[in-house]
Design a protein around this motif. Structure first.
Motif, PDB file in Angstrom:
ATOM      1  N   ARG A  85       0.848  -1.198   0.000  1.00  0.00           N
ATOM      2  CA  ARG A  85       0.000   0.000   0.000  1.00  0.00           C
ATOM      3  C   ARG A  85       0.881   1.245   0.000  1.00  0.00           C
ATOM      4  O   ARG A  85       1.977   1.241   0.544  1.00  0.00           O
ATOM      5  CB  ARG A  85      -0.931   0.001   1.226  1.00  0.00           C
ATOM      6  N   GLU A  86       0.338   2.300  -0.591  1.00  0.00           N
ATOM      7  CA  GLU A  86       1.083   3.549  -0.762  1.00  0.00           C
ATOM      8  C   GLU A  86       1.669   4.077   0.550  1.00  0.00           C
ATOM      9  O   GLU A  86       2.810   4.537   0.596  1.00  0.00           O
ATOM     10  CB  GLU A  86       0.117   4.594  -1.355  1.00  0.00           C
ATOM     11  N   ASN A  87       0.902   3.998   1.650  1.00  0.00           N
ATOM     12  CA  ASN A  87       1.394   4.637   2.878  1.00  0.00           C
ATOM     13  C   ASN A  87       2.652   3.968   3.424  1.00  0.00           C
ATOM     14  O   ASN A  87       3.442   4.610   4.105  1.00  0.00           O
ATOM     15  CB  ASN A  87       0.309   4.776   3.948  1.00  0.00           C
ATOM     16  N   LYS A  91       6.083   6.177   4.399  1.00  0.00           N
ATOM     17  CA  LYS A  91       6.794   6.066   5.682  1.00  0.00           C
ATOM     18  C   LYS A  91       8.304   5.944   5.451  1.00  0.00           C
ATOM     19  O   LYS A  91       9.097   6.535   6.168  1.00  0.00           O
ATOM     20  CB  LYS A  91       6.324   4.808   6.431  1.00  0.00           C
ATOM     21  N   VAL A  92       8.694   5.170   4.438  1.00  0.00           N
ATOM     22  CA  VAL A  92      10.120   4.971   4.175  1.00  0.00           C
ATOM     23  C   VAL A  92      10.779   6.293   3.800  1.00  0.00           C
ATOM     24  O   VAL A  92      11.815   6.658   4.354  1.00  0.00           O
ATOM     25  CB  VAL A  92      10.337   3.919   3.061  1.00  0.00           C
ATOM     26  N   TYR A  93      10.157   7.037   2.882  1.00  0.00           N
ATOM     27  CA  TYR A  93      10.751   8.317   2.475  1.00  0.00           C
ATOM     28  C   TYR A  93      10.877   9.251   3.682  1.00  0.00           C
ATOM     29  O   TYR A  93      11.875   9.949   3.839  1.00  0.00           O
ATOM     30  CB  TYR A  93       9.916   8.986   1.380  1.00  0.00           C
ATOM     31  N   LEU A 370      -7.869   0.188   3.422  1.00  0.00           N
ATOM     32  CA  LEU A 370      -8.404   1.082   2.397  1.00  0.00           C
ATOM     33  C   LEU A 370      -7.724   0.696   1.093  1.00  0.00           C
ATOM     34  O   LEU A 370      -6.502   0.494   1.069  1.00  0.00           O
ATOM     35  CB  LEU A 370      -8.023   2.536   2.718  1.00  0.00           C
ATOM     36  N   TYR A 371      -8.492   0.611   0.020  1.00  0.00           N
ATOM     37  CA  TYR A 371      -7.881   0.295  -1.267  1.00  0.00           C
ATOM     38  C   TYR A 371      -6.801   1.326  -1.593  1.00  0.00           C
ATOM     39  O   TYR A 371      -7.007   2.526  -1.427  1.00  0.00           O
ATOM     40  CB  TYR A 371      -8.944   0.282  -2.376  1.00  0.00           C
ATOM     41  N   SER A 372      -5.650   0.853  -2.025  1.00  0.00           N
ATOM     42  CA  SER A 372      -4.546   1.746  -2.375  1.00  0.00           C
ATOM     43  C   SER A 372      -4.169   1.487  -3.834  1.00  0.00           C
ATOM     44  O   SER A 372      -3.953   0.344  -4.240  1.00  0.00           O
ATOM     45  CB  SER A 372      -3.377   1.446  -1.433  1.00  0.00           C
TER      46      SER A 372
END
Ligand code: 5AD
Ligand code: SF4
Length: 480
Positions: A85-87, A91-93, A370-372
């Protein structure tokens, strides 16, 4: 090379052993200069597969001479990333910025990134351009090369990037440093061939490859001899294990073989795809006493229309019928699941179908997402993406329902004695331990640290929704 001809590469393991020795000479030199041991910190994002990979990576780093620390202000920091998922990506960045400030203070610090996110070309591009302080970037297929990449970085003094698009190689016999001495994940297969339309995993983890049963069984035996009592057999889709082997074997057959290994007391597995869950496996679960009474069976959606668009290849009715068959064979089993809300085109009616399945199956717990939108997947370009506010509203309603049911379901064993594996000191209560029942429910109870790693008889005094408070009984049924 076809997948049926995959051979574990003993030569490669020997090569890597050489690089571990070479890297060790370097770390010893730096350590002498600094007058202290060098430290490493691995931060793992995502799933059980990544957690297991991190144990292997830590095994290599310890062999090179790094000591593990939880503190990111370390000499070697490794992020094992997730991109489901995008989030997870965001978090990594975010954390990388913080690492850069630490690195400015410690010139010996090396920063490495690996895992699923690194298999995406646009991510690697961004790191090359905007995160130039990163030292090593590698992917999901070549984690066994960590020592070699460290040697290269020390020699070349610029960012080392080594990403493989795919692999037919499975390297056996590398060191691994288990997080828990008494339980361990065991990879049985890598990759996924399902291509669910929302999912990026098949693109970043590659095609399905099964490990040879003799290698898996030898590893489990070794673990048992080393004090492990619980194994978790790991794969993106364990139910299709063995199809591509030279001598095909089903997952159910493998499970029966693992069940025979002395010393192992509990067997878990992750993840099962409903479309591949066979009658043979249900029977094996019912027969094998060591197989835990817990099944994680991702639903994703309760609407047959959405399931079709997701390319899940089962209907709502087939899923419900499957859970009934499982419960008939293993009556006290606890079922858990994954559910996505807001897949493109999902209507309120579709969502109601999902709620309906949740109410019928009555899961012990459910991971709700949530769909990502993941670039490169078919669903990312589907029309009628669901607006965020609608998605969030459905998510909240689903979560409330899941939690209401799970607090009713989870308390069903209160006032009984259950087998509990003592896993760690309780983080909140002094003098207490935290453990897990066979069905994965958490129990807190007063206990001594020496009991960790043992399976104990625990009386469940009180249910607190998702977990129990209990106390240990001795073998005669008297309170300890
Ligand atoms: N958006 C939201 N959830 C996803 N999952 C996989 N891909 C996505 C996505 N694009 C969820 C599925 C899967 C779990 C590991 O992550 O529910 O079972
Ligand atoms: Fe993704 Fe589907 Fe494969 Fe699971 S089975 S990893 S959801 S594509």
């Amino acid at each position: 090379m076809t997948e049926s001809r995959i051979q574990p590469s003993a030569e490669e393991a020997a090569r890597q052993e050489y690089f571990m020795q070479e890297a060790r000479k370097e770390t010893e030199a730096v350590s002498r200069k600094l007058g202290r041991p060098l430290t490493c910190c691995i931060h793992t994002f995502g799933c059980q597969m990544n957690a297991r990979d991190s144990e292997k990576l830590l095994g290599i780093l310890e062999r090179i001479g790094f000591q593990e620390t939880e503190d990111e202000n370390a000499d070697f920091v490794l992020y094992n990333t997730c991109t489901v998922r995008e989030n997870a990506n965001l978090k990594v960045y975010g954390r990388l910025g913080y690492l850069n400030t630490l690195k400015k203070k410690n010139p010996h610090m090396l920063i490495a990134l690996c895992g699923c996110m690194m298999q995406e070309p646009q991510v690697v591009e961004k790191i090359r351009k905007s995160y130039r302080f990163v030292d090593i970037v590698f992917g999901t297929h070549n984690i066994f090369k960590l020592a070699e990449l460290i040697c290269r970085r020390l020699r070349e003094k610029t960012m080392v990037v080594d990403i493989w698009e795919g692999t037919d190689q499975i390297v056996e016999d590398l060191p691994a440093e288990r997080k828990y001495p008494f339980k361990s994940g065991v990879n049985i297969m890598f990759g996924c061939n399902n291509f669910c339309s929302y999912c990026i995993v098949p693109y970043v983890r590659g095609r399905e490859r099964s490990r040879r049963p003799e290698d898996i069984l030898a590893e489990v035996k070794r673990l048992a001899e080393d004090g492990v009592v619980e194994v978790m057999l790991l794969g993106q889709n364990v139910n299709s294990y063995g199809k591509t082997l030279e001598h095909p074997m089903t997952f159910a057959q493998l499970l029966r073989r693992v069940n025979e290994i002395p010393g192992i007391q509990r067997i878990r597995f992750m993840t099962s795809h409903p479309k591949d869950l066979s009658e043979e496996l249900i029977q094996a679960m019912a027969d094998c006493k060591k197989v835990c009474r817990h099944l994680h069976l991702p639903l994703q959606s309760g609407s047959s229309r959405i399931l079709k668009a997701m390319n899940r290849r089962y209907t709502k009715e087939q899923y419900l019928e499957l859970t009934e068959r499982i419960r008939a064979a293993v009556p006290d089993i606890s079922l858990t699941t994954d559910i996505i809300v807001g897949f493109p085109g999902e209507t309120e009616e579709d969502f109601q179908e999902t709620l309906d399945v949740v109410r019928r199956v009555r899961y012990d717990s459910a991971f709700t997402f949530l769909y990502s939108r993941r670039t490169g997947t078919p669903a990312a370009v589907m029309e009628n993406q669901v607006p965020e506010d609608v998605m969030k509203d459905r998510f909240d309603r689903l979560l409330a329902e899941v939690q209401r049911i799970s607090s009713e379901v989870c308390g069903r064993d209160v006032h009984t004695v259950q087998k509990v594996l003592a896993e760690e000191p309780d983080t909140h209560l002094e003098g207490y331990l935290t453990g897990r029942m066979d069905n994965n429910t958490v129990v807190h109870f007063p206990g001594k640290k020496e009991w960790i790693g043992n399976i104990l008889d625990v009386y469940l005094d009180e249910s607190r929704g998702f977990y129990y408070m209990g106390h240990v009984q001795d073998r005669q049924g008297e309170d300890a």
